[in-house]
Design an enzyme around this catalytic site. Structure first.
Site, PDB file in Angstrom:
ATOM      1  N   LYS A 252      11.334  36.311 -11.558  1.00 20.80           N
ATOM      2  CA  LYS A 252      10.501  37.507 -11.682  1.00 20.80           C
ATOM      3  C   LYS A 252      11.005  38.349 -12.836  1.00 20.80           C
ATOM      4  O   LYS A 252      12.226  38.530 -12.982  1.00 20.80           O
ATOM      5  CB  LYS A 252      10.586  38.355 -10.410  1.00 20.80           C
TER       6      LYS A 252
ATOM      7  N   LYS B 171      13.367  31.148  -2.984  1.00 18.49           N
ATOM      8  CA  LYS B 171      12.041  31.265  -2.385  1.00 18.49           C
ATOM      9  C   LYS B 171      12.172  30.847  -0.922  1.00 18.49           C
ATOM     10  O   LYS B 171      12.394  29.678  -0.604  1.00 18.49           O
ATOM     11  CB  LYS B 171      11.052  30.354  -3.115  1.00 18.49           C
TER      12      LYS B 171
ATOM     13  N   CYS C 295       9.754   9.583  34.042  1.00 16.95           N
ATOM     14  CA  CYS C 295      10.290   8.729  35.093  1.00 16.95           C
ATOM     15  C   CYS C 295      10.698   9.660  36.233  1.00 16.95           C
ATOM     16  O   CYS C 295      11.478  10.583  36.024  1.00 16.95           O
ATOM     17  CB  CYS C 295      11.502   7.955  34.594  1.00 16.95           C
TER      18      CYS C 295
ATOM     19  N   ASP D  53      11.405  29.846   2.762  1.00 17.78           N
ATOM     20  CA  ASP D  53      10.327  29.095   3.403  1.00 17.78           C
ATOM     21  C   ASP D  53      10.086  29.649   4.802  1.00 17.78           C
ATOM     22  O   ASP D  53      10.497  29.077   5.799  1.00 17.78           O
ATOM     23  CB  ASP D  53      10.716  27.611   3.461  1.00 17.78           C
TER      24      ASP D  53
ATOM     25  N   TYR E 167      11.770  41.276  -0.327  1.00 13.71           N
ATOM     26  CA  TYR E 167      11.874  40.912  -1.747  1.00 13.71           C
ATOM     27  C   TYR E 167      10.774  41.510  -2.612  1.00 13.71           C
ATOM     28  O   TYR E 167      10.670  41.223  -3.785  1.00 13.71           O
ATOM     29  CB  TYR E 167      11.905  39.390  -1.942  1.00 13.71           C
TER      30      TYR E 167
ATOM     31  N   CYS F  92       9.920   2.543  33.358  1.00  9.49           N
ATOM     32  CA  CYS F  92      11.032   3.234  32.711  1.00  9.49           C
ATOM     33  C   CYS F  92      11.988   2.244  32.030  1.00  9.49           C
ATOM     34  O   CYS F  92      12.442   1.295  32.678  1.00  9.49           O
ATOM     35  CB  CYS F  92      11.783   4.057  33.748  1.00  9.49           C
TER      36      CYS F  92
ATOM     37  N   ARG G  92       0.187  37.828   6.054  1.00  7.89           N
ATOM     38  CA  ARG G  92      -0.545  37.745   4.800  1.00  7.89           C
ATOM     39  C   ARG G  92      -1.998  37.336   5.028  1.00  7.89           C
ATOM     40  O   ARG G  92      -2.895  37.788   4.327  1.00  7.89           O
ATOM     41  CB  ARG G  92       0.159  36.727   3.896  1.00  7.89           C
TER      42      ARG G  92
ATOM     43  N   SER H 255      -0.361  34.774  -3.856  1.00  6.89           N
ATOM     44  CA  SER H 255       0.513  33.602  -3.828  1.00  6.89           C
ATOM     45  C   SER H 255       1.334  33.620  -5.125  1.00  6.89           C
ATOM     46  O   SER H 255       1.370  34.639  -5.819  1.00  6.89           O
ATOM     47  CB  SER H 255      -0.393  32.386  -3.737  1.00  6.89           C
ATOM     48  N   LEU H 256       1.963  32.519  -5.457  1.00  4.27           N
ATOM     49  CA  LEU H 256       2.720  32.447  -6.708  1.00  4.27           C
ATOM     50  C   LEU H 256       2.285  31.212  -7.484  1.00  4.27           C
ATOM     51  O   LEU H 256       1.931  30.201  -6.893  1.00  4.27           O
ATOM     52  CB  LEU H 256       4.217  32.329  -6.427  1.00  4.27           C
TER      53      LEU H 256
ATOM     54  N   GLU I  70       9.846  38.101   3.823  1.00  3.03           N
ATOM     55  CA  GLU I  70       9.639  36.870   4.571  1.00  3.03           C
ATOM     56  C   GLU I  70      10.340  36.940   5.920  1.00  3.03           C
ATOM     57  O   GLU I  70      11.527  37.249   5.995  1.00  3.03           O
ATOM     58  CB  GLU I  70      10.214  35.719   3.730  1.00  3.03           C
TER      59      GLU I  70
ATOM     60  N   CYS J 215      15.379   2.400  34.207  1.00  2.00           N
ATOM     61  CA  CYS J 215      15.498   1.990  35.618  1.00  2.00           C
ATOM     62  C   CYS J 215      14.353   1.116  36.098  1.00  2.00           C
ATOM     63  O   CYS J 215      14.345   0.682  37.245  1.00  2.00           O
ATOM     64  CB  CYS J 215      15.612   3.217  36.507  1.00  2.00           C
TER      65      CYS J 215
ATOM     66  N   GLU K  34      15.504  34.296  -7.831  1.00  2.23           N
ATOM     67  CA  GLU K  34      15.752  34.516  -6.401  1.00  2.23           C
ATOM     68  C   GLU K  34      15.389  33.270  -5.617  1.00  2.23           C
ATOM     69  O   GLU K  34      14.517  32.528  -6.024  1.00  2.23           O
ATOM     70  CB  GLU K  34      14.812  35.605  -5.838  1.00  2.23           C
TER      71      GLU K  34
ATOM     72  N   LYS L 286       9.540  25.018  -7.898  1.00  5.95           N
ATOM     73  CA  LYS L 286       9.648  24.347  -6.594  1.00  5.95           C
ATOM     74  C   LYS L 286      10.692  23.238  -6.590  1.00  5.95           C
ATOM     75  O   LYS L 286      10.853  22.526  -7.577  1.00  5.95           O
ATOM     76  CB  LYS L 286       8.287  23.737  -6.234  1.00  5.95           C
TER      77      LYS L 286
ATOM     78  N   CYS M  82      18.125   6.752  38.086  1.00  8.66           N
ATOM     79  CA  CYS M  82      17.843   6.350  36.710  1.00  8.66           C
ATOM     80  C   CYS M  82      19.078   6.676  35.858  1.00  8.66           C
ATOM     81  O   CYS M  82      19.412   7.838  35.640  1.00  8.66           O
ATOM     82  CB  CYS M  82      16.609   7.104  36.226  1.00  8.66           C
TER      83      CYS M  82
END
Ligand code: AMP
Ligand code: ZN
Length: 513
Positions: free
Chosen positions: A227, A54, A363, A56, A163, A345, A75, A18-19, A111, A348, A52, A251, A369
């Site tokens: 890095k 990160k 419905c 997600d 990366y 509903c 991972r 992880s980081l 990623e 209607c 760089e 973050k 409707c």
């Protein structure tokens, strides 16, 4: 993603760590100073870091032997991942063969992600098929990769940013910038944008610049990674059990806002599915005005435990659909209202049907409707369907409310030259005129040349998304042939989709495509 017993386990040659996290400029400064002390570098001299984004997404490692993709893995817990080679092979941005001058064996890390535009497309298709939507692009990417059927992975457009690297059989460069160039030359996309920084201010400057402009990127990032550029430091610094010391992540703050849950409305989709939608006291999160949040279904409401009147935290998940994260029990008002699912509903007033342990509420009064009919008409003219320019949600509702269209076939009748009385009515609607009417007639006429798959998708049949429509349409030469075939189906369930058949017949009798 946690381990799934269905995939074979893979022992990582080099652990996938992880980081370490930082949240403030001060944290980053402490990290730089600690690193300099560790390396016995003068505190006043510069140390180069590559900054760089990160990504997600979902990290993956790819092993290439003699230039050929040999293994792809997740991972997992960092020591042991899952073998997802088959699924990974369906991702276009992951080469099966390396190009250029490659080492005998190299492990490329990066990623897997889903772009925001692809994510929205996927979710809108899932809504149309009454399937649960993905909360954010990361979940959608993870869900897509960890499919047992690699065909499903292939149908979801995923990307890959390289990366990092794991085991390599030979020396591939002295600096991160050099190695990135090499990785790129082998046929990979690198995560971007990046900046080589020589001091704290430059690093944090890059962080702020990306943070402010992140909505321009078509992929989600949750921070910046710094890095060291000089790779010879990596071994000297080593790692903790959790993370390497040559890098740190900075973050982004989570995008949360606090507001009040005013009410819960129940929306009727075009297939009759009822979805609860939270009505919020409007608030702004990350520059975006938010009035509503998705509540998905009954389970989600139960999980959250919210009631009307609660003070709730709202998150813009993956920068896309706002979501309620939790509520503050201390601020629950004395006079609150429970969220009660309707039995009838809201559009209607027909009794609703509950399916799959109440996960889907529907419905079934498809023919009468109003919200369903309008939803169906909007679907019919949408981009993947007949794609009729100048006929969007607003216009459809207006034409429907003025009794000008009641079903898809009526749209084509609008374009007929002898429909003078209708034309007069349209021209006199607010915002309409002779020119916009003539443009509308042109685009309706143009849409008659639509491809078979779009015609099929436009019919709005449940479980028939654009992907399935494409597959089915391969078996037909013309839309007419396809429609004929549908109308002549001999099926015990014919009664069940009588309404669909009626609409199709009307369209067909109209004979205009
Ligand atoms: P976290 O999951 O917050 O502990 O962060 C570590 C994860 O960030 C790694 O396992 C990677 O999957 C991911 N990651 C995303 N972008 C990068 C990047 N540019 N460099 C390194 N790791 C990254
Ligand atoms: Zn209804």
């Amino acid at each position: 993603a946690e381990l799934n017993s269905s995939f074979k386990k893979v022992q990582h040659l080099v652990p996938m760590l992880s980081l370490g996290n930082t949240f403030t400029k001060e944290d980053v400064e402490n990290y730089i100073n600690k690193t300099k002390r560790f390396l016995q570098i003068d505190s006043n001299s510069n140390l180069e870091f590559l900054a760089e984004p990160k990504i997600d997404g979902l990290s993956a490692t790819l092993i290439y032997k003699n230039g050929k993709l040999d293994l792809g893995a997740t991972r997992g817990d960092g020591k042991q991942g899952e073998n997802i080679t088959e699924n990974i092979k369906s991702i276009k941005e992951i080469p099966h063969y390396l190009v250029g001058k490659y080492p005998r064996e190299i492990e490329i890390r990066g990623e897997i992600y889903m772009s925001n535009s692809e994510f929205e497309k996927l979710n809108s298709i899932r809504v149309a098929q009454s399937l649960p939507v993905f909360a954010n692009p990361r979940n959608a990417a993870a869900g897509s990769v960890r499919q047992l059927d690699s065909q499903i992975t292939a149908s979801r457009k995923l990307g890959f940013f390289a990366y990092n690297w794991g085991f390599v059989s030979e020396n591939i460069g002295g600096t991160l910038v050099e190695v990135r160039e090499l990785i790129k030359s082998l046929g990979f996309n690198l995560n971007h944008p990046v900046e080589l920084c020589s001091n704290l201010d430059q690093m944090v400057g890059f962080y702020n610049k990306i943070y402010e402009n992140r909505s321009n990127l078509d992929f989600d990032i949750d921070g910046i990674v710094y890095k060291l550029n000089d790779i010879s430091y990596y071994d000297r610094l080593g790692s903790t059990d959790h993370s390497p010391r040559y890098a740190i992540s900075h973050k982004f703050p989570a995008e949360l806002g606090i507001t009040t849950l005013k009410d819960v409305k129940f929306q009727v989709g075009r297939t009759g599915a009822i979805t609860p939608v939270a009505e919020l006291v409007p608030l702004t999160i990350g520059g975006v005005r938010i009035k509503r949040a998705s509540l998905h279904n009954k389970d989600e409401i139960k999980r959250l435990g919210i009631v009307i009147g609660d003070t709730v935290s709202v998150k813009r998940a993956g920068d896309v659909i706002p979501q309620i994260v939790n509520y503050n029990p201390k601020l629950r008002p004395a006079k609150y209202k429970n969220i009660i699912f309707p039995e009838k509903c809201p559009s209607c007033n027909n009794y609703l049907q509950f399916e799959k342990e109440d996960k889907i509420i529907r419905c079934l009064n498809h023919a009468n409707c109003k919200e369903q009919i309008i939803g169906q008409l909007i679907h019919f003219v949408s981009r993947n369907a007949f794609n009729i320019d100048g006929l969007g949600e607003k216009q459809i509702i207006e034409l429907y409310n003025n009794n000008l269209i009641k079903e898809p076939a009526d749209i084509f009748s609008l374009a007929l030259p002898n429909e003078n009385s209708k034309h007069v009515l349209i021209i006199n609607l607010p915002g309409w005129g002779k020119l916009s009417l003539s443009n509308l007639i042109d685009s309706i006429n143009n849409s008659k040349k639509q491809t078979i798959e779009k015609v099929l998708y436009a019919l709005g049949i449940r479980h028939l998304g654009i992907g399935t429509a494409k597959l089915i349409s391969k078996n037909f030469k013309t839309s007419k042939e396809l429609i004929n075939r549908i109308l002549n189906i001999n099926d015990d369930n014919k009664e069940y989709f009588a309404q669909d058949l009626k609409l199709i017949k009307n369209l067909y009798n109209f004979g205009k495509y």
